[in-house]
Every structure is written in C-alpha cells, then in structure tokens.
Design a protein around this motif. Structure first.
Motif, PDB file in Angstrom:
ATOM      1  N   CYS A  27       0.844  -1.186   0.000  1.00 15.03           N
ATOM      2  CA  CYS A  27       0.000   0.000   0.000  1.00 15.03           C
ATOM      3  C   CYS A  27       0.882   1.239   0.000  1.00 15.03           C
ATOM      4  N   CYS A  30      -0.152   3.464   3.427  1.00 13.10           N
ATOM      5  CA  CYS A  30       0.252   3.111   4.799  1.00 13.10           C
ATOM      6  C   CYS A  30       1.395   2.106   4.849  1.00 13.10           C
ATOM      7  N   CYS A  41      -6.239  -2.123   0.180  1.00 11.41           N
ATOM      8  CA  CYS A  41      -5.421  -2.286   1.376  1.00 11.41           C
ATOM      9  C   CYS A  41      -6.300  -2.780   2.518  1.00 11.41           C
ATOM     10  N   ASN A  43      -5.691  -2.630   5.517  1.00 12.87           N
ATOM     11  CA  ASN A  43      -5.511  -1.772   6.681  1.00 12.87           C
ATOM     12  C   ASN A  43      -6.229  -0.429   6.534  1.00 12.87           C
ATOM     13  N   CYS A  44      -6.028   0.243   5.380  1.00 12.62           N
ATOM     14  CA  CYS A  44      -6.582   1.594   5.240  1.00 12.62           C
ATOM     15  C   CYS A  44      -7.531   1.734   4.054  1.00 12.62           C
TER      16      CYS A  44
HETATM   17 ZN   LIG Z   1      -2.956   1.033   3.426  1.00 13.23          ZN
END
Ligand SMILES: [Zn+2]
Length: 135
Positions: A27, A30, A41, A43-44
């Motif tokens: 990503c 992040c 992603c 995560n984000c």
């Molecule tokens: Zn990310």
C-alpha cells in the motif's frame, strides 16, 4: 510503450509464482504488504497499491501435519502445511518439503520458499506452485 503492471489478483500472484517470483502488493498510503495480493489495502482501504518482490524467507508461525489430504496431494501425504511469517511481515501458508512428522518442525524455524521446477500451465491455477524448505 508503458508496461502496465498486472492487476492485484490471485491469478497474477500465481503467474509470478510460475516465474519463480514471490510477489506481493504494498500500500502506497500506509505501507502494508499483502501476500497474496488484495485489490484494496486491508488496513486503510486505499486502492493505491504497487507490486513488490519478496525474498521468500521467514519463520514458521504455526503448522499442521496433513494425513488425509485433498485428492491432488494424496500421493505426498502425510505432509506438513505451515503458516510462515515472511521477513517482510505478511503470513503465507505452504507445504514444508520433506517433513512428515510433527517433531521435525518447531515454531520459529527458518524456512525459504522454493518453486516448482516445471510448472504445467495446462492445469493452472493449481495450488501449490511453491513449497517451503527448512534452512
Ligand atoms: Zn494502506
């Protein structure tokens, strides 16, 4: 001509594996690395991802010995499947070559990814195209 990178799909992942490359996506927002790749992603949720090549080395995070495998793998049972935490961070499952007994493995053992020498594209996609080897 600008080379367009392949889409972040499991198919692209296995095409790279057939070429002897362990590739993931990173990503750009992040820095999360995902193997196999995901379109977003995890995560984000950013879609701004780029392919990166991983070393294919890491350590055993967990493992199990398979005695009753699915049909394509019946000839190699019993065999060990480990979840390996790669040095770059992500975890990926794979067969550990040459291991048939649980006492042969310990959490934290170092392994390296090895690739099948003569992948047959006719039966693609077919898991696995790679193994782990104790180092
Ligand atoms: Zn990310």
């Amino acid at each position: 001509m600008v080379e367009v990178p392949p889409p972040p799909t499991i198919e692209s992942f296995y095409k790279y594996i057939a070429e002897g490359k362990l590739m993931g996506v990173k990503c750009k927002r992040c820095g999360r690395i995902m193997v196999p790749p995901k379109p977003l992603c995890e995560n984000c949720m950013a879609k701004d991802l780029e392919w990166i090549q991983l070393k294919g080395e890491g350590e055993i995070d967990s493992f199990t010995i398979i005695h009753v495998p699915p049909a394509p793998f019946s000839s190699i049972a019993p065999y060990a499947v480990a979840v390996v935490r790669l040095d770059e961070g992500p975890k990926i499952p794979g067969i550990v070559k040459g291991v048939t007994q649980p006492h042969q493995l310990k959490i934290g053992m170092r392994v390296r990814m090895v690739f099948e020498q003569t992948p047959s594209m006719q039966t693609w996609p077919q898991w696995p195209r790679y193994y782990f080897q104790l180092v």
